[in-house]
Design a protein around this motif. Structure first.
Motif, PDB file in Angstrom:
ATOM      1  N   PHE A  32       0.958  -1.268  -0.017  1.00 42.26           N
ATOM      2  CA  PHE A  32      -0.031   0.041   0.087  1.00 42.26           C
ATOM      3  C   PHE A  32       0.797   0.982  -0.147  1.00 42.26           C
ATOM      4  O   PHE A  32       1.977   1.408   0.522  1.00 42.26           O
ATOM      5  CB  PHE A  32      -1.016   0.071   1.074  1.00 42.26           C
ATOM      6  N   HIS A  33       0.477   2.321  -0.791  1.00 45.60           N
ATOM      7  CA  HIS A  33       1.096   3.634  -0.858  1.00 45.60           C
ATOM      8  C   HIS A  33       0.605   4.586  -0.032  1.00 45.60           C
ATOM      9  O   HIS A  33       1.122   5.718  -0.158  1.00 45.60           O
ATOM     10  CB  HIS A  33       1.416   3.931  -2.427  1.00 45.60           C
TER      11      HIS A  33
ATOM     12  N   PRO B 234      -9.186  -0.722   3.079  1.00 41.63           N
ATOM     13  CA  PRO B 234      -8.498  -1.945   2.153  1.00 41.63           C
ATOM     14  C   PRO B 234      -8.468  -1.579   0.878  1.00 41.63           C
ATOM     15  O   PRO B 234      -7.744  -2.237   0.041  1.00 41.63           O
ATOM     16  CB  PRO B 234      -9.954  -3.023   2.461  1.00 41.63           C
ATOM     17  N   GLU B 235      -9.170  -0.525   0.495  1.00 40.65           N
ATOM     18  CA  GLU B 235      -9.014  -0.096  -0.988  1.00 40.65           C
ATOM     19  C   GLU B 235      -7.731   0.312  -1.317  1.00 40.65           C
ATOM     20  O   GLU B 235      -7.132   0.520  -2.391  1.00 40.65           O
ATOM     21  CB  GLU B 235     -10.015   0.903  -1.125  1.00 40.65           C
ATOM     22  N   VAL B 236      -6.759   0.536  -0.249  1.00 39.86           N
ATOM     23  CA  VAL B 236      -5.403   1.274  -0.504  1.00 39.86           C
ATOM     24  C   VAL B 236      -4.455   0.034  -0.859  1.00 39.86           C
ATOM     25  O   VAL B 236      -3.286   0.294  -1.524  1.00 39.86           O
ATOM     26  CB  VAL B 236      -4.942   2.030   0.598  1.00 39.86           C
ATOM     27  N   LEU B 237      -4.923  -1.168  -0.757  1.00 37.48           N
ATOM     28  CA  LEU B 237      -4.096  -2.410  -1.078  1.00 37.48           C
ATOM     29  C   LEU B 237      -3.994  -2.425  -2.492  1.00 37.48           C
ATOM     30  O   LEU B 237      -4.732  -2.223  -3.422  1.00 37.48           O
ATOM     31  CB  LEU B 237      -4.454  -3.726  -0.579  1.00 37.48           C
ATOM     32  N   SER B 238      -2.706  -2.870  -3.048  1.00 34.05           N
ATOM     33  CA  SER B 238      -2.400  -3.147  -4.695  1.00 34.05           C
ATOM     34  C   SER B 238      -1.592  -4.392  -4.747  1.00 34.05           C
ATOM     35  O   SER B 238      -0.732  -4.661  -3.824  1.00 34.05           O
ATOM     36  CB  SER B 238      -1.835  -1.701  -5.113  1.00 34.05           C
TER      37      SER B 238
ATOM     38  N   ARG C 220      -2.031  -1.243   8.007  1.00 37.69           N
ATOM     39  CA  ARG C 220      -2.616  -0.582   6.972  1.00 37.69           C
ATOM     40  C   ARG C 220      -3.300   0.690   7.165  1.00 37.69           C
ATOM     41  O   ARG C 220      -3.168   1.285   6.428  1.00 37.69           O
ATOM     42  CB  ARG C 220      -3.481  -1.713   6.176  1.00 37.69           C
ATOM     43  N   SER C 221      -3.942   0.562   8.349  1.00 34.85           N
ATOM     44  CA  SER C 221      -4.810   1.910   8.725  1.00 34.85           C
ATOM     45  C   SER C 221      -3.852   2.754   9.540  1.00 34.85           C
ATOM     46  O   SER C 221      -4.715   3.677   9.949  1.00 34.85           O
ATOM     47  CB  SER C 221      -5.995   1.370   9.191  1.00 34.85           C
ATOM     48  N   GLY C 222      -2.768   2.337  10.048  1.00 38.04           N
ATOM     49  CA  GLY C 222      -1.709   3.349  10.898  1.00 38.04           C
ATOM     50  C   GLY C 222      -2.264   3.286  12.052  1.00 38.04           C
ATOM     51  O   GLY C 222      -1.883   4.231  12.852  1.00 38.04           O
ATOM     52  N   GLN C 223      -2.719   2.157  12.511  1.00 35.23           N
ATOM     53  CA  GLN C 223      -3.063   2.012  13.983  1.00 35.23           C
ATOM     54  C   GLN C 223      -2.185   1.132  14.551  1.00 35.23           C
ATOM     55  O   GLN C 223      -2.705   0.364  15.904  1.00 35.23           O
ATOM     56  CB  GLN C 223      -4.591   1.539  14.124  1.00 35.23           C
ATOM     57  N   TYR C 224      -1.397   0.609  14.182  1.00 33.10           N
ATOM     58  CA  TYR C 224      -0.401  -0.633  14.724  1.00 33.10           C
ATOM     59  C   TYR C 224       0.771   0.108  15.512  1.00 33.10           C
ATOM     60  O   TYR C 224       1.036   1.272  15.562  1.00 33.10           O
ATOM     61  CB  TYR C 224       0.111  -1.376  13.558  1.00 33.10           C
ATOM     62  N   VAL C 225       1.330  -0.893  16.166  1.00 33.52           N
ATOM     63  CA  VAL C 225       2.564  -0.446  17.099  1.00 33.52           C
ATOM     64  C   VAL C 225       3.631   0.018  16.143  1.00 33.52           C
ATOM     65  O   VAL C 225       4.677   0.906  16.857  1.00 33.52           O
ATOM     66  CB  VAL C 225       3.220  -1.561  18.045  1.00 33.52           C
ATOM     67  N   GLN C 226       3.750  -0.481  14.863  1.00 35.96           N
ATOM     68  CA  GLN C 226       4.732   0.046  13.911  1.00 35.96           C
ATOM     69  C   GLN C 226       4.173   1.164  12.884  1.00 35.96           C
ATOM     70  O   GLN C 226       3.118   0.777  12.461  1.00 35.96           O
ATOM     71  CB  GLN C 226       5.476  -1.106  13.041  1.00 35.96           C
TER      72      GLN C 226
ATOM     73  N   PRO D 187       3.927   2.539   9.434  1.00 30.75           N
ATOM     74  CA  PRO D 187       4.265   1.871   8.024  1.00 30.75           C
ATOM     75  C   PRO D 187       5.128   2.623   7.298  1.00 30.75           C
ATOM     76  O   PRO D 187       4.902   4.116   7.339  1.00 30.75           O
ATOM     77  CB  PRO D 187       3.025   1.835   7.141  1.00 30.75           C
ATOM     78  N   VAL D 188       6.300   2.289   6.598  1.00 29.70           N
ATOM     79  CA  VAL D 188       7.240   2.841   5.716  1.00 29.70           C
ATOM     80  C   VAL D 188       6.671   2.951   4.347  1.00 29.70           C
ATOM     81  O   VAL D 188       6.563   1.475   3.866  1.00 29.70           O
ATOM     82  CB  VAL D 188       8.907   2.396   5.915  1.00 29.70           C
ATOM     83  N   LEU D 189       6.325   3.792   3.747  1.00 25.61           N
ATOM     84  CA  LEU D 189       5.599   3.955   2.528  1.00 25.61           C
ATOM     85  C   LEU D 189       6.406   3.716   1.096  1.00 25.61           C
ATOM     86  O   LEU D 189       7.455   4.345   1.421  1.00 25.61           O
ATOM     87  CB  LEU D 189       4.575   4.892   2.318  1.00 25.61           C
ATOM     88  N   PRO D 190       6.350   3.208   0.081  1.00 26.33           N
ATOM     89  CA  PRO D 190       5.292   2.076  -0.113  1.00 26.33           C
ATOM     90  C   PRO D 190       5.613   0.837   0.849  1.00 26.33           C
ATOM     91  O   PRO D 190       6.570   0.372   0.896  1.00 26.33           O
ATOM     92  CB  PRO D 190       5.281   1.813  -1.487  1.00 26.33           C
TER      93      PRO D 190
END
Length: 331
Positions: free
Chosen positions: A7-8, A13-17, A48-54, A56-59
């Motif tokens: 995901f970028h 879910p729609e951000v997954l590619s 994916r939704s930015g609610q995790y302990v890590q 995300p480093v995009l992409p």
């Protein structure tokens, strides 16, 4: 070129590619796996939704669980060989490795052979659910013969794993679910009893089931207002293992129960176990032996194909599943 799930941008879910990438080359302590099945977990939805302990480093790559065939190994890898059927234990960060794709790179310490009788779906479903439950119940709480264990969110993959592990070691698993709609299914999957928390008095039911003494352990991924019911239902010197926060509401601390019954409230997350080589080895042996004997059996809820990855995450978010959601990868 093979595709991996990425995901970028952070979002639903729609951000997954599915992005085409070059086949990875393994470093000295890495393994390349040609995927056959992927397991979905709540952690990936949160990542994916930015609610995790890590963060995300995009992409961002994504995914903790895969089962497939070893395609290449690094120079230091000796415990698996090209052509072996393997699974992956969640023992890494998703910013470092993502297991969801057609061909993926995994750290060698996380790659294990699984019992040959498992299907690809079962092999992809096994390790997160059973090692998470093992870590809380066995590694930390020492659950064994005669213990009563309360299991909120019991129809989740980890909840079902907890039921099976309790049964395996002679404990009594009491499943907690919001309504009675899943009661029969939970009983059929090994729960000794089911308490519908929105329909029944949790404390009264636990007292009835335990002859008034209360449960020794609660294995809780929910938190929220129901936390007070768990402390009330525990026996003296009881333990609550908190391994998630599914409730969006505040979690109370019932101080008088904690003080009066000498309760232990222990935060637990899988990676404290899987990043410790000795504890990971004990967990792997326990789960492998349980899978091999049939005492532990992954419960697969629903399957999707890789090109349905967005739909699979939508289904995960719907909370309809009973067990693990699997994404199949066509070779």
């Amino acid at each position: 070129m093979p595709c991996i799930v990425r995901f970028h941008e952070i979002g639903g879910p729609e951000v997954l590619s599915l992005d085409e990438v070059a086949v990875p080359q393994p470093g000295p302590d890495e393994v390349v796996i040609e995927a056959r099945a992927l397991g979905l977990n709540r952690a990936e939805e949160m990542f994916r939704s930015g609610q995790y302990v890590q963060e995300p480093v995009l992409p961002a790559k994504i995914g903790y669980e895969v089962a497939g065939i070893v395609q290449a190994v690094g120079a230091n890898v000796t415990h698996v060989r090209v052509g072996d059927a393997v699974s992956v234990i969640p023992a890494f960060g998703m910013n470092d490795y993502g297991m969801h794709g057609e061909v993926v790179l995994a750290p060698a310490h996380a790659v294990v052979a699984h019992p040959q009788h498992l299907s690809w779906d079962e092999a992809a479903a096994a390790w997160m659910m059973f090692i998470t439950a093992y870590g809380g119940l066995i590694d930390l709480a020492g659950v064994g013969e005669g213990d009563t264990v309360l299991i909120p969110a019991a129809s989740s993959s980890v909840g079902l794993a907890a039921i099976q592990i309790c049964t395996m070691v002679g404990a009594t698993p009491v499943a907690l679910s919001r309504t009675s709609s899943k009661r029969q299914a939970l009983l059929e999957h090994g729960a000794a009893a089911v308490i519908a928390t929105q329909e029944q008095d949790v404390l009264a039911e636990v007292r009835r089931l335990t002859g008034g003494t209360g449960a020794r352990v609660a294995f809780d991924p929910v938190g929220g207002p129901g936390f007070a019911e768990l402390t009330a239902a525990l026996a003296k010197d009881g333990i609550i293992l908190v391994y998630g926060a599914l409730s969006s509401e505040a979690t109370p601390l019932p101080v008088m129960d904690v003080l009066g019954k000498h309760l232990t409230i222990r935060g637990y997350e899988l990676f404290e176990l899987t990043t410790d080589p000795e504890r990971r080895a004990r967990a792997t042996e326990f789960v492998y032996n349980g899978l091999d004997s049939g005492a532990l059996k992954p419960v697969v809820s629903t399957t999707f194909t890789l090109d349905e990855i967005v739909a699979s995450h939508e289904y995960l978010a719907s909370n309809q599943q009973f067990g693990k959601i699997i994404v199949r990868v066509t070779p």
